[in-house]
Motif scaffolding. Structure first.
Motif, mmCIF file in Angstrom:
data_model
loop_
_atom_site.group_PDB
_atom_site.id
_atom_site.type_symbol
_atom_site.label_atom_id
_atom_site.label_comp_id
_atom_site.label_asym_id
_atom_site.label_seq_id
_atom_site.Cartn_x
_atom_site.Cartn_y
_atom_site.Cartn_z
ATOM 1 N N ALA A 186 -22.519 80.899 -52.503
ATOM 2 C CA ALA A 186 -21.821 81.491 -53.650
ATOM 3 C C ALA A 186 -20.710 82.409 -53.139
ATOM 4 O O ALA A 186 -20.878 83.078 -52.117
ATOM 5 C CB ALA A 186 -22.797 82.278 -54.518
ATOM 6 N N PRO A 187 -19.578 82.474 -53.832
ATOM 7 C CA PRO A 187 -18.485 83.340 -53.373
ATOM 8 C C PRO A 187 -18.768 84.812 -53.672
ATOM 9 O O PRO A 187 -19.297 85.150 -54.721
ATOM 10 C CB PRO A 187 -17.277 82.848 -54.162
ATOM 11 C CG PRO A 187 -17.854 82.232 -55.401
ATOM 12 C CD PRO A 187 -19.200 81.674 -54.998
ATOM 13 N N MET A 188 -18.397 85.664 -52.723
ATOM 14 C CA MET A 188 -18.445 87.117 -52.917
ATOM 15 C C MET A 188 -17.005 87.593 -53.028
ATOM 16 O O MET A 188 -16.195 87.322 -52.138
ATOM 17 C CB MET A 188 -19.133 87.798 -51.739
ATOM 18 C CG MET A 188 -19.079 89.320 -51.791
ATOM 19 S SD MET A 188 -19.846 90.069 -53.248
ATOM 20 C CE MET A 188 -21.578 89.937 -52.834
ATOM 21 N N LEU A 189 -16.670 88.280 -54.106
ATOM 22 C CA LEU A 189 -15.325 88.796 -54.323
ATOM 23 C C LEU A 189 -15.332 90.305 -54.102
ATOM 24 O O LEU A 189 -16.271 90.984 -54.509
ATOM 25 C CB LEU A 189 -14.849 88.494 -55.746
ATOM 26 C CG LEU A 189 -14.288 87.095 -56.000
ATOM 27 C CD1 LEU A 189 -15.351 86.034 -55.836
ATOM 28 C CD2 LEU A 189 -13.688 87.021 -57.376
ATOM 29 N N ALA A 190 -14.276 90.793 -53.460
ATOM 30 C CA ALA A 190 -14.115 92.228 -53.248
ATOM 31 C C ALA A 190 -12.649 92.576 -53.455
ATOM 32 O O ALA A 190 -11.764 91.827 -53.041
ATOM 33 C CB ALA A 190 -14.567 92.619 -51.848
ATOM 34 N N ASN A 191 -12.398 93.703 -54.082
ATOM 35 C CA ASN A 191 -11.033 94.154 -54.373
ATOM 36 C C ASN A 191 -10.676 95.346 -53.501
ATOM 37 O O ASN A 191 -11.529 96.180 -53.193
ATOM 38 C CB ASN A 191 -10.913 94.564 -55.846
ATOM 39 C CG ASN A 191 -11.172 93.415 -56.780
ATOM 40 O OD1 ASN A 191 -10.694 92.305 -56.550
ATOM 41 N ND2 ASN A 191 -11.924 93.649 -57.829
ATOM 42 N N HIS A 192 -9.377 95.412 -53.148
ATOM 43 C CA HIS A 192 -8.918 96.552 -52.359
ATOM 44 C C HIS A 192 -7.421 96.739 -52.544
ATOM 45 O O HIS A 192 -6.693 95.790 -52.808
ATOM 46 C CB HIS A 192 -9.220 96.343 -50.873
ATOM 47 C CG HIS A 192 -8.996 97.576 -50.058
ATOM 48 N ND1 HIS A 192 -9.783 98.687 -50.175
ATOM 49 C CD2 HIS A 192 -8.060 97.882 -49.132
ATOM 50 C CE1 HIS A 192 -9.347 99.625 -49.342
ATOM 51 N NE2 HIS A 192 -8.295 99.163 -48.698
ATOM 52 N N SER A 193 -6.981 97.995 -52.399
ATOM 53 C CA SER A 193 -5.559 98.303 -52.348
ATOM 54 C C SER A 193 -5.323 99.249 -51.183
ATOM 55 O O SER A 193 -6.183 100.056 -50.847
ATOM 56 C CB SER A 193 -5.080 98.932 -53.662
ATOM 57 O OG SER A 193 -5.690 100.186 -53.861
ATOM 58 N N TRP A 194 -4.170 99.103 -50.565
ATOM 59 C CA TRP A 194 -3.785 99.971 -49.449
ATOM 60 C C TRP A 194 -2.765 100.972 -49.960
ATOM 61 O O TRP A 194 -1.896 100.634 -50.762
ATOM 62 C CB TRP A 194 -3.198 99.141 -48.308
ATOM 63 C CG TRP A 194 -4.234 98.353 -47.582
ATOM 64 C CD1 TRP A 194 -4.906 98.722 -46.460
ATOM 65 C CD2 TRP A 194 -4.734 97.059 -47.930
ATOM 66 N NE1 TRP A 194 -5.788 97.745 -46.088
ATOM 67 C CE2 TRP A 194 -5.708 96.706 -46.981
ATOM 68 C CE3 TRP A 194 -4.465 96.163 -48.959
ATOM 69 C CZ2 TRP A 194 -6.405 95.514 -47.018
ATOM 70 C CZ3 TRP A 194 -5.157 94.975 -48.999
ATOM 71 C CH2 TRP A 194 -6.111 94.665 -48.035
ATOM 72 N N SER A 195 -2.837 102.193 -49.460
ATOM 73 C CA SER A 195 -1.908 103.227 -49.913
ATOM 74 C C SER A 195 -0.651 103.299 -49.050
ATOM 75 O O SER A 195 0.352 103.854 -49.477
ATOM 76 C CB SER A 195 -2.597 104.592 -49.922
ATOM 77 O OG SER A 195 -3.044 104.919 -48.619
ATOM 78 N N LYS A 196 -0.700 102.721 -47.851
ATOM 79 C CA LYS A 196 0.439 102.800 -46.929
ATOM 80 C C LYS A 196 0.898 101.411 -46.519
ATOM 81 O O LYS A 196 0.115 100.471 -46.454
ATOM 82 C CB LYS A 196 0.048 103.580 -45.670
ATOM 83 C CG LYS A 196 -0.318 105.018 -45.937
ATOM 84 C CD LYS A 196 -0.700 105.715 -44.651
ATOM 85 C CE LYS A 196 -1.112 107.152 -44.927
ATOM 86 N NZ LYS A 196 -1.579 107.825 -43.724
ATOM 87 N N LYS A 197 2.184 101.327 -46.177
ATOM 88 C CA LYS A 197 2.732 100.090 -45.638
ATOM 89 C C LYS A 197 2.187 99.885 -44.238
ATOM 90 O O LYS A 197 1.882 100.839 -43.531
ATOM 91 C CB LYS A 197 4.258 100.170 -45.605
ATOM 92 C CG LYS A 197 4.873 100.304 -46.969
ATOM 93 C CD LYS A 197 6.349 100.554 -46.894
ATOM 94 C CE LYS A 197 6.895 100.791 -48.298
ATOM 95 N NZ LYS A 197 8.283 101.182 -48.275
ATOM 96 N N GLY A 198 2.045 98.636 -43.835
ATOM 97 C CA GLY A 198 1.570 98.322 -42.500
ATOM 98 C C GLY A 198 0.887 96.972 -42.476
ATOM 99 O O GLY A 198 0.829 96.263 -43.474
ATOM 100 N N THR A 199 0.363 96.623 -41.322
ATOM 101 C CA THR A 199 -0.380 95.380 -41.150
ATOM 102 C C THR A 199 -1.837 95.734 -40.908
ATOM 103 O O THR A 199 -2.149 96.588 -40.078
ATOM 104 C CB THR A 199 0.185 94.560 -39.978
ATOM 105 O OG1 THR A 199 1.558 94.257 -40.272
ATOM 106 C CG2 THR A 199 -0.583 93.263 -39.781
#
Length: 158
Positions: A86-99
């Motif tokens: 089964a797929p596990m979904l997770a959300n995220h956002s980064w606050s800074k530019k970068g790799t």
């Protein structure tokens, strides 16, 4: 068979005396899940939330937990358990530019862990001035190109 097993042993000495209290230990026979897949966007903008998906199978059919590491000092902790495959979904956002090297690993209910799967995600810097597009524009408009060259020469000597 697969799963936990209780093993008990008793000592018998050379004259046949048997230890009345057995020693015991639990042994789990289990296989780790396969290394999970990891999908999601490869680029984005800081401050926007993105969804990443992971899944794996366990040859023993055990339920699976997932751990996402966002490479910015944060992670999800163990999420689950969910059925294998089964797929596990997770959300995220980064606050800074970068790799960022987004990683995910999985484990089954017997704590048998996989290796990490990795996906590189870039929050690029916004480019206001694209020099190559401007040069292409000037090549298509030679009169403007001449004008900009004339102006730049004029102000270079000031």
């Amino acid at each position: 068979p697969h799963g936990p097993h209780l093993i008990e042993t008793r000592a018998i000495n050379s004259v046949g005396n048997i230890d009345p209290t057995p020693s015991s230990d639990t042994v789990t026979i289990d296989n780790a899940p396969n290394t999970p897949t990891l999908t999601g966007p490869a680029t984005g903008k800081p401050g926007q939330q993105y969804t990443f998906t992971s899944s794996t199978v366990d040859v023993d059919g055990d339920p699976i937990y997932y751990w996402f590491d966002w490479d910015d000092g944060t992670n999800t902790g163990w999420l689950g358990p969910i059925p294998p495959g089964a797929p596990m979904l997770a959300n995220h956002s980064w606050s800074k530019k970068g790799t960022y090297a987004v990683k995910v690993k999985a484990k089954d209910i017997f704590n048998m862990e996989t290796s990490w799967a990795t996906l590189e995600v870039t929050m690029p810097k916004n480019t206001i001035f694209d020099r190559s597009s401007f040069e292409t524009f000037l090549q298509a408009h030679p009169l403007l190109s001449f004008f900009f060259h004339f102006i730049s020469e004029r102000f270079a000597s000031v």
